[in-house]
Motif scaffolding. Sequence first.
Motif, PDB file in Angstrom:
ATOM      1  N   VAL A 106      -0.271  -0.575  -4.624  1.00  0.00           N
ATOM      2  CA  VAL A 106      -1.617  -0.001  -4.669  1.00  0.00           C
ATOM      3  C   VAL A 106      -1.533   1.439  -4.154  1.00  0.00           C
ATOM      4  CG1 VAL A 106      -3.981  -0.178  -3.789  1.00  0.00           C
ATOM      5  CG2 VAL A 106      -2.679  -2.263  -4.336  1.00  0.00           C
ATOM      6  N   LEU A 107      -1.817   2.389  -5.023  1.00  0.00           N
ATOM      7  CA  LEU A 107      -1.787   3.797  -4.641  1.00  0.00           C
ATOM      8  C   LEU A 107      -3.121   4.179  -4.017  1.00  0.00           C
ATOM      9  CD1 LEU A 107      -0.124   6.504  -4.847  1.00  0.00           C
ATOM     10  CD2 LEU A 107      -1.480   6.961  -6.903  1.00  0.00           C
ATOM     11  N   ALA A 108      -3.070   4.882  -2.869  1.00  0.00           N
ATOM     12  CA  ALA A 108      -4.306   5.245  -2.170  1.00  0.00           C
ATOM     13  C   ALA A 108      -4.169   6.597  -1.498  1.00  0.00           C
ATOM     14  CB  ALA A 108      -4.659   4.173  -1.139  1.00  0.00           C
ATOM     15  N   PRO A 144      -9.342   0.358   6.978  1.00  0.00           N
ATOM     16  CA  PRO A 144      -9.585   0.412   5.539  1.00  0.00           C
ATOM     17  C   PRO A 144     -10.606   1.461   5.133  1.00  0.00           C
ATOM     18  CG  PRO A 144      -9.488  -1.858   6.278  1.00  0.00           C
ATOM     19  CD  PRO A 144      -9.510  -1.008   7.517  1.00  0.00           C
ATOM     20  N   SER A 145     -11.563   1.791   6.028  1.00  0.00           N
ATOM     21  CA  SER A 145     -12.582   2.775   5.674  1.00  0.00           C
ATOM     22  C   SER A 145     -12.035   4.197   5.637  1.00  0.00           C
ATOM     23  CB  SER A 145     -13.756   2.703   6.658  1.00  0.00           C
ATOM     24  OG  SER A 145     -13.375   3.167   7.940  1.00  0.00           O
ATOM     25  N   SER A 146     -10.784   4.382   6.113  1.00  0.00           N
ATOM     26  CA  SER A 146     -10.167   5.709   6.083  1.00  0.00           C
ATOM     27  C   SER A 146      -9.400   5.964   4.796  1.00  0.00           C
ATOM     28  CB  SER A 146      -9.211   5.867   7.273  1.00  0.00           C
ATOM     29  OG  SER A 146      -8.050   5.063   7.119  1.00  0.00           O
ATOM     30  N   VAL A 147      -9.462   4.989   3.874  1.00  0.00           N
ATOM     31  CA  VAL A 147      -8.607   5.002   2.683  1.00  0.00           C
ATOM     32  C   VAL A 147      -9.441   4.981   1.415  1.00  0.00           C
ATOM     33  CG1 VAL A 147      -6.881   3.668   1.401  1.00  0.00           C
ATOM     34  CG2 VAL A 147      -6.704   3.867   3.891  1.00  0.00           C
ATOM     35  N   THR A 148      -9.025   5.746   0.424  1.00  0.00           N
ATOM     36  CA  THR A 148      -9.598   5.681  -0.915  1.00  0.00           C
ATOM     37  C   THR A 148      -8.543   5.120  -1.861  1.00  0.00           C
ATOM     38  OG1 THR A 148     -11.071   7.570  -0.617  1.00  0.00           O
ATOM     39  CG2 THR A 148     -10.497   7.000  -2.867  1.00  0.00           C
ATOM     40  N   VAL A 149      -8.808   3.967  -2.447  1.00  0.00           N
ATOM     41  CA  VAL A 149      -7.887   3.386  -3.422  1.00  0.00           C
ATOM     42  C   VAL A 149      -7.991   4.159  -4.733  1.00  0.00           C
ATOM     43  CG1 VAL A 149      -7.383   1.336  -4.816  1.00  0.00           C
ATOM     44  CG2 VAL A 149      -7.912   1.103  -2.379  1.00  0.00           C
ATOM     45  N   LEU A 150      -6.837   4.572  -5.255  1.00  0.00           N
ATOM     46  CA  LEU A 150      -6.795   5.372  -6.477  1.00  0.00           C
ATOM     47  C   LEU A 150      -6.387   4.566  -7.701  1.00  0.00           C
ATOM     48  CD1 LEU A 150      -4.988   8.533  -5.039  1.00  0.00           C
ATOM     49  CD2 LEU A 150      -7.454   8.165  -5.293  1.00  0.00           C
ATOM     50  N   ALA A 151      -5.419   3.668  -7.527  1.00  0.00           N
ATOM     51  CA  ALA A 151      -4.908   2.933  -8.687  1.00  0.00           C
ATOM     52  C   ALA A 151      -4.129   1.716  -8.234  1.00  0.00           C
ATOM     53  CB  ALA A 151      -4.006   3.826  -9.536  1.00  0.00           C
ATOM     54  N   GLU A 152      -4.156   0.683  -9.060  1.00  0.00           N
ATOM     55  CA  GLU A 152      -3.254  -0.449  -8.912  1.00  0.00           C
ATOM     56  C   GLU A 152      -2.174  -0.313  -9.964  1.00  0.00           C
ATOM     57  OE1 GLU A 152      -5.362  -4.130  -8.997  1.00  0.00           O
ATOM     58  OE2 GLU A 152      -6.523  -3.694  -7.166  1.00  0.00           O
ATOM     59  N   LEU A 153      -0.928  -0.220  -9.520  1.00  0.00           N
ATOM     60  CA  LEU A 153       0.195  -0.026 -10.412  1.00  0.00           C
ATOM     61  C   LEU A 153       0.555  -1.337 -11.105  1.00  0.00           C
ATOM     62  CD1 LEU A 153       0.173   2.473  -8.540  1.00  0.00           C
ATOM     63  CD2 LEU A 153       2.668   2.433  -8.611  1.00  0.00           C
ATOM     64  N   PRO A 154       1.454  -1.295 -12.086  1.00  0.00           N
ATOM     65  CA  PRO A 154       1.847  -2.542 -12.749  1.00  0.00           C
ATOM     66  C   PRO A 154       2.440  -3.556 -11.772  1.00  0.00           C
ATOM     67  CG  PRO A 154       2.579  -0.642 -14.020  1.00  0.00           C
ATOM     68  CD  PRO A 154       2.060  -0.114 -12.710  1.00  0.00           C
ATOM     69  N   ARG A 155       2.233  -4.832 -12.054  1.00  0.00           N
ATOM     70  CA  ARG A 155       2.771  -5.919 -11.242  1.00  0.00           C
ATOM     71  C   ARG A 155       4.281  -6.006 -11.479  1.00  0.00           C
ATOM     72  NH1 ARG A 155       1.376 -10.273 -13.457  1.00  0.00           N
ATOM     73  NH2 ARG A 155       1.248 -11.762 -11.725  1.00  0.00           N
ATOM     74  N   ASP A 172       2.370  13.504   2.542  1.00  0.00           N
ATOM     75  CA  ASP A 172       3.299  12.537   3.101  1.00  0.00           C
ATOM     76  C   ASP A 172       2.949  11.139   2.618  1.00  0.00           C
ATOM     77  OD1 ASP A 172       1.187  11.509   4.761  1.00  0.00           O
ATOM     78  OD2 ASP A 172       1.603  13.058   6.246  1.00  0.00           O
ATOM     79  N   VAL A 173       3.810  10.184   2.942  1.00  0.00           N
ATOM     80  CA  VAL A 173       3.577   8.784   2.584  1.00  0.00           C
ATOM     81  C   VAL A 173       3.860   7.930   3.808  1.00  0.00           C
ATOM     82  CG1 VAL A 173       5.931   8.496   1.702  1.00  0.00           C
ATOM     83  CG2 VAL A 173       4.114   6.942   0.949  1.00  0.00           C
ATOM     84  N   LEU A 174       3.039   6.899   4.019  1.00  0.00           N
ATOM     85  CA  LEU A 174       3.173   6.030   5.181  1.00  0.00           C
ATOM     86  C   LEU A 174       4.170   4.905   4.892  1.00  0.00           C
ATOM     87  CD1 LEU A 174       1.890   5.391   8.037  1.00  0.00           C
ATOM     88  CD2 LEU A 174       0.487   3.710   6.810  1.00  0.00           C
ATOM     89  N   VAL A 175       5.134   4.731   5.791  1.00  0.00           N
ATOM     90  CA  VAL A 175       6.073   3.615   5.690  1.00  0.00           C
ATOM     91  C   VAL A 175       6.224   2.980   7.064  1.00  0.00           C
ATOM     92  CG1 VAL A 175       7.357   4.652   3.775  1.00  0.00           C
ATOM     93  CG2 VAL A 175       8.117   5.024   6.125  1.00  0.00           C
ATOM     94  N   LEU A 176       6.699   1.754   7.063  1.00  0.00           N
ATOM     95  CA  LEU A 176       7.017   1.079   8.317  1.00  0.00           C
ATOM     96  C   LEU A 176       8.462   0.610   8.259  1.00  0.00           C
ATOM     97  CD1 LEU A 176       7.085  -2.233   7.669  1.00  0.00           C
ATOM     98  CD2 LEU A 176       4.607  -1.887   7.582  1.00  0.00           C
ATOM     99  N   GLN A 177       9.025   0.353   9.420  1.00  0.00           N
ATOM    100  CA  GLN A 177      10.365  -0.212   9.494  1.00  0.00           C
ATOM    101  C   GLN A 177      10.247  -1.613  10.067  1.00  0.00           C
ATOM    102  OE1 GLN A 177      13.302   2.005  11.747  1.00  0.00           O
ATOM    103  NE2 GLN A 177      14.914   1.249  10.406  1.00  0.00           N
ATOM    104  N   ARG A 178      10.771  -2.577   9.324  1.00  0.00           N
ATOM    105  CA  ARG A 178      10.654  -3.956   9.750  1.00  0.00           C
ATOM    106  C   ARG A 178      11.532  -4.215  10.975  1.00  0.00           C
ATOM    107  NH1 ARG A 178       7.229  -5.996   6.687  1.00  0.00           N
ATOM    108  NH2 ARG A 178       7.019  -5.519   4.467  1.00  0.00           N
ATOM    109  N   LEU A 223       0.837  -1.193   0.000  1.00  0.00           N
ATOM    110  CA  LEU A 223       0.000   0.000   0.000  1.00  0.00           C
ATOM    111  C   LEU A 223       0.877   1.250   0.000  1.00  0.00           C
ATOM    112  CD1 LEU A 223      -2.990   0.934   0.158  1.00  0.00           C
ATOM    113  CD2 LEU A 223      -2.639   1.185   2.629  1.00  0.00           C
ATOM    114  N   VAL A 224       0.784   2.018  -1.072  1.00  0.00           N
ATOM    115  CA  VAL A 224       1.473   3.309  -1.166  1.00  0.00           C
ATOM    116  C   VAL A 224       0.444   4.360  -0.754  1.00  0.00           C
ATOM    117  CG1 VAL A 224       2.821   4.865  -2.614  1.00  0.00           C
ATOM    118  CG2 VAL A 224       2.860   2.396  -3.055  1.00  0.00           C
ATOM    119  N   LEU A 225       0.444   4.708   0.522  1.00  0.00           N
ATOM    120  CA  LEU A 225      -0.623   5.527   1.093  1.00  0.00           C
ATOM    121  C   LEU A 225      -0.181   6.979   1.225  1.00  0.00           C
ATOM    122  CD1 LEU A 225      -3.463   5.573   2.273  1.00  0.00           C
ATOM    123  CD2 LEU A 225      -2.469   5.018   4.509  1.00  0.00           C
ATOM    124  N   LEU A 226      -0.792   7.852   0.440  1.00  0.00           N
ATOM    125  CA  LEU A 226      -0.514   9.281   0.491  1.00  0.00           C
ATOM    126  C   LEU A 226      -1.500   9.966   1.418  1.00  0.00           C
ATOM    127  CD1 LEU A 226       0.100  10.011  -3.309  1.00  0.00           C
ATOM    128  CD2 LEU A 226       1.818   9.642  -1.527  1.00  0.00           C
TER     129      LEU A 226
END
Length: 246
Positions: free
Chosen positions: A137-139, A113-124, A66-72, A54-57
């Motif tokens: 998945v851009l959202a 998930p209800s806080s998110v709007t999916v905009l596009a699925e990028l190429p695989r 901004d964009v959401l990321v996590l650190q493993r 999820l590429v969440l803007l």
Amino acid sequence: MSVRDDIGGGPGAGATARPPAWIEPLIGRLGTARVEDFTRLTTPEQGGRESAVLVLLGEEPGLGPDVLVLQRAFTLRNHAGQPAFPGGAADPEDADASATALREANEEVGLDPSSVTVLAELPRLWIPVSDFVVTPVLAWWHTPHPVHPREPAEVAHVARLPVAELIDPENRMRVRHPSGWIGPAFSVRGMLVWGFTAGVLATLLEMGGWARPWPRDRVLDLPPTGAAPAPSAGTDEVDEMAGPLT
């Protein structure tokens, strides 16, 4: 490449909320995006484990987009300590890549998930070292809320990285892995974002028209990690002396 054509309805994973104007140039550009825009590797027609990230803007007052990321977690066997987008392998119950990305984000950082709007699925995109086929998945995060690691054994940290800091030339560089792989990277808020995640980010920043010129001769050597890196998008290279990744 799939871009939603029903943006503007209500919120939620199955509905939509209209994103702000600053995202629109990126959405328009993604309508013609190809695998070749993200990586030099051809995605196989068959095989590979399906997964999604999820590429969440989002946008914060005073800080902008901004964009959401996590650190493993640093104790993981693979990709320990690396920043990444929320995501993972598809489950049989997932309807599509968007469902996978939203489910994984909920499991990893508690994203509603209800806080998110999916905009596009990028190429695989194919990651040969793990044989994953990843759909970014851009959202748009229309209703941001607090998130945190739900499984500390897997996720050490969650952050919203401002786009203004990602495009700052002082925060951009390339990194060289001991294997010889070279790809883009960002040093932001104590996190070194590289590999697949940095590559997708770098490509999207260019497509959105947000990127600024930066010194591409700034190369940082990564310390040995014991694992080959996942290919990044767009600017993967291999030192001639090192040979290709296998």
